[in-house]
Each structure stands twice: as C-alpha cells, then as structure tokens.
Design an enzyme around this catalytic site. Structure first.
Site, PDB file in Angstrom:
ATOM      1  N   ASN A 166     -21.568  11.406  -0.249  1.00  0.00           N
ATOM      2  CA  ASN A 166     -21.245  10.013  -0.579  1.00  0.00           C
ATOM      3  C   ASN A 166     -21.756   9.702  -1.979  1.00  0.00           C
ATOM      4  O   ASN A 166     -22.656  10.359  -2.474  1.00  0.00           O
ATOM      5  CB  ASN A 166     -21.907   9.060   0.439  1.00  0.00           C
ATOM      6  CG  ASN A 166     -21.227   7.700   0.496  1.00  0.00           C
ATOM      7  OD1 ASN A 166     -21.196   6.963  -0.486  1.00  0.00           O
ATOM      8  ND2 ASN A 166     -20.652   7.376   1.643  1.00  0.00           N
TER       9      ASN A 166
ATOM     10  N   ARG B 161       0.848  -1.202   0.000  1.00  0.00           N
ATOM     11  CA  ARG B 161       0.000   0.000   0.000  1.00  0.00           C
ATOM     12  C   ARG B 161       0.886   1.256   0.000  1.00  0.00           C
ATOM     13  O   ARG B 161       0.621   2.227  -0.671  1.00  0.00           O
ATOM     14  CB  ARG B 161      -0.900   0.070   1.253  1.00  0.00           C
ATOM     15  CG  ARG B 161      -1.603  -1.173   1.630  1.00  0.00           C
ATOM     16  CD  ARG B 161      -3.067  -1.160   1.238  1.00  0.00           C
ATOM     17  NE  ARG B 161      -3.287  -1.790  -0.037  1.00  0.00           N
ATOM     18  CZ  ARG B 161      -3.140  -3.104  -0.288  1.00  0.00           C
ATOM     19  NH1 ARG B 161      -2.718  -3.934   0.637  1.00  0.00           N
ATOM     20  NH2 ARG B 161      -3.385  -3.592  -1.482  1.00  0.00           N
TER      21      ARG B 161
ATOM     22  N   ILE C  31      -5.420   6.539   5.928  1.00  0.00           N
ATOM     23  CA  ILE C  31      -4.018   6.465   6.331  1.00  0.00           C
ATOM     24  C   ILE C  31      -3.103   7.047   5.251  1.00  0.00           C
ATOM     25  O   ILE C  31      -1.901   7.104   5.428  1.00  0.00           O
ATOM     26  CB  ILE C  31      -3.628   5.007   6.689  1.00  0.00           C
ATOM     27  CG1 ILE C  31      -3.872   4.061   5.510  1.00  0.00           C
ATOM     28  CG2 ILE C  31      -4.385   4.544   7.927  1.00  0.00           C
ATOM     29  CD1 ILE C  31      -3.377   2.626   5.751  1.00  0.00           C
TER      30      ILE C  31
ATOM     31  N   CYS D 237       7.944   2.031  16.874  1.00  0.00           N
ATOM     32  CA  CYS D 237       8.815   0.996  17.434  1.00  0.00           C
ATOM     33  C   CYS D 237       8.115   0.352  18.629  1.00  0.00           C
ATOM     34  O   CYS D 237       7.666   1.041  19.550  1.00  0.00           O
ATOM     35  CB  CYS D 237      10.143   1.608  17.871  1.00  0.00           C
ATOM     36  SG  CYS D 237      11.218   0.417  18.694  1.00  0.00           S
TER      37      CYS D 237
ATOM     38  N   HIS E  32      -6.953   7.023  12.422  1.00  0.00           N
ATOM     39  CA  HIS E  32      -6.551   5.617  12.248  1.00  0.00           C
ATOM     40  C   HIS E  32      -5.066   5.479  11.904  1.00  0.00           C
ATOM     41  O   HIS E  32      -4.645   4.443  11.383  1.00  0.00           O
ATOM     42  CB  HIS E  32      -7.417   4.944  11.173  1.00  0.00           C
ATOM     43  CG  HIS E  32      -8.836   4.728  11.606  1.00  0.00           C
ATOM     44  ND1 HIS E  32      -9.861   4.396  10.748  1.00  0.00           N
ATOM     45  CD2 HIS E  32      -9.409   4.797  12.848  1.00  0.00           C
ATOM     46  CE1 HIS E  32     -11.000   4.271  11.430  1.00  0.00           C
ATOM     47  NE2 HIS E  32     -10.746   4.512  12.706  1.00  0.00           N
TER      48      HIS E  32
HETATM   49  P1  OAD Z   1     -15.478   2.175   3.309  1.00  0.00           P
HETATM   50  O1  OAD Z   1     -14.750   1.440   2.261  1.00  0.00           O
HETATM   51  O2  OAD Z   1     -16.201   1.381   4.343  1.00  0.00           O
HETATM   52  O3  OAD Z   1     -16.552   3.142   2.649  1.00  0.00           O
HETATM   53  C1  OAD Z   1     -16.227   4.003   1.594  1.00  0.00           C
HETATM   54  C2  OAD Z   1     -17.439   4.869   1.299  1.00  0.00           C
HETATM   55  O4  OAD Z   1     -17.058   5.807   0.302  1.00  0.00           O
HETATM   56  C3  OAD Z   1     -18.644   4.107   0.770  1.00  0.00           C
HETATM   57  O5  OAD Z   1     -19.798   4.508   1.498  1.00  0.00           O
HETATM   58  C4  OAD Z   1     -18.743   4.539  -0.707  1.00  0.00           C
HETATM   59  O6  OAD Z   1     -20.077   4.625  -1.163  1.00  0.00           O
HETATM   60  C5  OAD Z   1     -18.109   5.915  -0.644  1.00  0.00           C
HETATM   61  N1  OAD Z   1     -17.482   6.364  -1.912  1.00  0.00           N
HETATM   62  C6  OAD Z   1     -16.788   5.637  -2.826  1.00  0.00           C
HETATM   63  N2  OAD Z   1     -16.324   6.415  -3.807  1.00  0.00           N
HETATM   64  C7  OAD Z   1     -16.728   7.687  -3.521  1.00  0.00           C
HETATM   65  C8  OAD Z   1     -16.573   8.948  -4.165  1.00  0.00           C
HETATM   66  N3  OAD Z   1     -15.885   9.073  -5.298  1.00  0.00           N
HETATM   67  N4  OAD Z   1     -17.124  10.042  -3.579  1.00  0.00           N
HETATM   68  C9  OAD Z   1     -17.831   9.927  -2.419  1.00  0.00           C
HETATM   69  N5  OAD Z   1     -18.025   8.755  -1.775  1.00  0.00           N
HETATM   70  C10 OAD Z   1     -17.475   7.654  -2.304  1.00  0.00           C
HETATM   71  O7  OAD Z   1     -14.419   3.184   3.966  1.00  0.00           O
HETATM   72  P2  OAD Z   1     -14.443   3.941   5.368  1.00  0.00           P
HETATM   73  O8  OAD Z   1     -15.835   4.293   5.768  1.00  0.00           O
HETATM   74  O9  OAD Z   1     -13.440   5.017   5.296  1.00  0.00           O
HETATM   75  O10 OAD Z   1     -10.163   1.358   9.373  1.00  0.00           O
HETATM   76  O11 OAD Z   1     -13.911   2.806   6.326  1.00  0.00           O
HETATM   77  C11 OAD Z   1     -13.734   3.096   7.687  1.00  0.00           C
HETATM   78  C12 OAD Z   1     -12.625   2.282   8.253  1.00  0.00           C
HETATM   79  O12 OAD Z   1     -12.842   0.913   7.977  1.00  0.00           O
HETATM   80  C13 OAD Z   1     -11.267   2.540   7.632  1.00  0.00           C
HETATM   81  O13 OAD Z   1     -10.612   3.668   8.139  1.00  0.00           O
HETATM   82  C14 OAD Z   1     -10.506   1.309   7.977  1.00  0.00           C
HETATM   83  C15 OAD Z   1     -11.575   0.280   7.704  1.00  0.00           C
HETATM   84  O14 OAD Z   1     -11.544  -0.838   8.470  1.00  0.00           O
HETATM   85  C16 OAD Z   1      -9.063   0.723   9.810  1.00  0.00           C
HETATM   86  O15 OAD Z   1      -8.307   0.115   9.083  1.00  0.00           O
HETATM   87  C17 OAD Z   1      -8.841   0.848  11.293  1.00  0.00           C
END
Ligand code: OAD
Length: 239
Positions: free
Chosen positions: A202, A58, A93, A117, A109
């Site tokens: 979204n 990544r 991240i 470390c 996050h």
């Molecule tokens: P998700 O992958 O769960 O959700 C991404 C969201 O972005 C979805 O609701 C999509 O519909 C939306 N989306 C996609 N493309 C888009 C665009 N071009 N414009 C607007 N919206 C769009 O990601 P997060 O909610 O960020 O944590 O996930 C939360 C956490 O879950 C992450 O930080 C990570 C993961 O586990 C850790 O790793 C601790």
C-alpha cells in the site's frame, strides 16, 4: 514448490497509477456522491437514471485511454511463471488485470463491462451506455438492465471459492486496499489462521496494517515488480 498456494487480493490502489480514482480520501470517487445513492439496490430503485449515468461515465472512461500499469503486469507475470496455484481476487470492477494478461480473475464486486438483466438474470458483456432502451440480449426486455456490480447490502461473488483458497494459502498479499470493506477486509485473518505469510502492499499504513506479517509501503507499480521477482526467484525468502 515452496508456496503451494498464493492468494492475491487487489483493491482500487492498484489501478490508481492507471488513472482510475480510488474510493476514499481526497478527490476519491465517492466524493460528491453519497454511497447510498449510487452503490445500493435502494439507490438504484429510487433513481435508476442517476445510477446508470454514474456507471456509464466510469465505463466510458475505462474504455478511453486507460491502460494497465506495471503492478497489473507484474501479477500477470506471476500467474504465468509461478508453478503453484495463484488465486487472483479483485475488488475492482475494471478489466485492467485481464488487459495485462491475467486469467481467471475473481471479480468479487462484479464488473463494469457486464450488465445483468433484472428479468431473466442473463449476464452479458457491455461496452456501451446502459439506457432505458437497452434490451437484454437473451429475453429482449427493455429497461431492465443494471450494471453487474455488487452494491452495498448485496452478496459478493465467488466467496466460497475465495475462502477455500485462503484456507489453503501459504502466502497472502493484499494490494492497494484500505481494508474498510468486509468481507475482503477479513481475508488476511483467514489466511493467517491457515498459516500463511501475509504481506500488505500500500502507499501508506492502513487500519489493518498491524495484522500483516510484513508491509511494503510505496506505489504498487514499483513494489509489485520487485516482490514478484522475489517470489519467482526464492519464495522461501518471504516466509
Ligand atoms: P479504497 O479507495 O478504500 O482504498 C484504496 C487504497 O489504495 C488506499 O489504502 C490507498 O492508500 C491505496 N493506494 C492508493 N494508491 C496506491 C498505489 N499507487 N499503490 C498502492 N496503494 C495505493 O479502495 P478499496 O479498498 O479497493 O466496493 O475499496 C474497497 C471497496 O470499497 C471497493 O471495491 C468498492 C468500495 O465501496 C463496492 O463498490 C462494492
């Protein structure tokens, strides 16, 4: 000043248009990986090489050809031009907010470009791969670096700062987050309870859409420049 405090929460969706995979859904980052294997302290204890490889890949991708998009740039413009307080919280991240010009980004996050470390606790910038030979820059111990990323079961960063901003917010905007991971998924409730107007940006409806006062469906790279112009021109239009 019509909006003394704005809190913005971003998630993987804001970086999707830059080519970084979101976590959930078709072709999501977790597909092909069990979250328990690559995003928990237990998974790291079990198979550190697999976990380092996952984040090394990544990191390498983030540093090769990925760039911020119009959504990140719009938020950086808001931070520069708005006269009130903006708290920018991200679950991401990556460093795309910073590359777009944002400052004081609260990476709740953690960050892909930082390592911690496990011996002395030192957090250092890292752009290369982490291997069993990588030494800590402070204590020089080898093989004890881990990505400075908050895994499931660990406490997110900056929570008290974020909560106090939410309690004083007049406007809360959640961008590109599915609202499936707490505590971030609960921020809208805290802001709403404090009297803030709440807006969701979204691509599509989420499980939490009904909680927001207003939802803007469409790509963040299109929606945010418009929303930011609106806030800068007439913040009361959003109340
Ligand atoms: P998700 O992958 O769960 O959700 C991404 C969201 O972005 C979805 O609701 C999509 O519909 C939306 N989306 C996609 N493309 C888009 C665009 N071009 N414009 C607007 N919206 C769009 O990601 P997060 O909610 O960020 O944590 O996930 C939360 C956490 O879950 C992450 O930080 C990570 C993961 O586990 C850790 O790793 C601790």
């Amino acid at each position: 000043m019509k909006h003394p405090g704005i809190v913005i929460l971003t998630g993987a969706g804001i970086s999707a248009e830059s080519g970084i995979q979101t976590f959930r859904g078709d072709g999501g980052l977790w597909e092909g990986h069990r979250v328990e294997d690559v995003a928990t302290p237990e998974g790291f204890a079990r198979d550190p090489e697999l976990v380092q490889k996952f984040y090394n890949e990544r990191r390498a991708k983030l540093l090769s050809g990925i760039a911020p998009n119009a959504g990140h740039e719009a938020l950086a413009r808001l931070q520069k031009e708005y006269s009130g307080k903006i708290t920018l919280v991200t679950q991401n991240i990556d460093d795309l907010h910073e590359r777009a010009g944002s400052e004081n980004v609260l990476h709740m996050h953690g960050e892909l470009l930082k390592a911690r470390c496990l011996d002395c606790g030192e957090v250092s910038e890292i752009r290369e791969q982490i291997t069993a030979q990588s030494p800590c820059r402070l204590c020089d111990t080898k093989g004890r670096l881990r990505p400075d990323i908050v895994w499931f079961g660990e406490m997110p960063y900056f929570l008290s700062e974020i909560e106090s901003s939410l309690e004083n917010a007049s406007l809360f905007i959640a961008v590109g987050t599915s609202g499936k991971v707490y505590p971030a998924a609960g921020f809208v409730e805290i802001a709403k309870y404090a009297g803030a107007t709440t807006i969701e940006v979204n691509l599509e409806k989420t499980d939490g859409s009904h909680v927001f006062h207003r939802c803007e469906f469409g790509p963040a790279g299109k929606t945010l420049p418009r929303l930011v112009s609106q806030i800068l021109t007439d913040p009361t239009a959003l109340s």
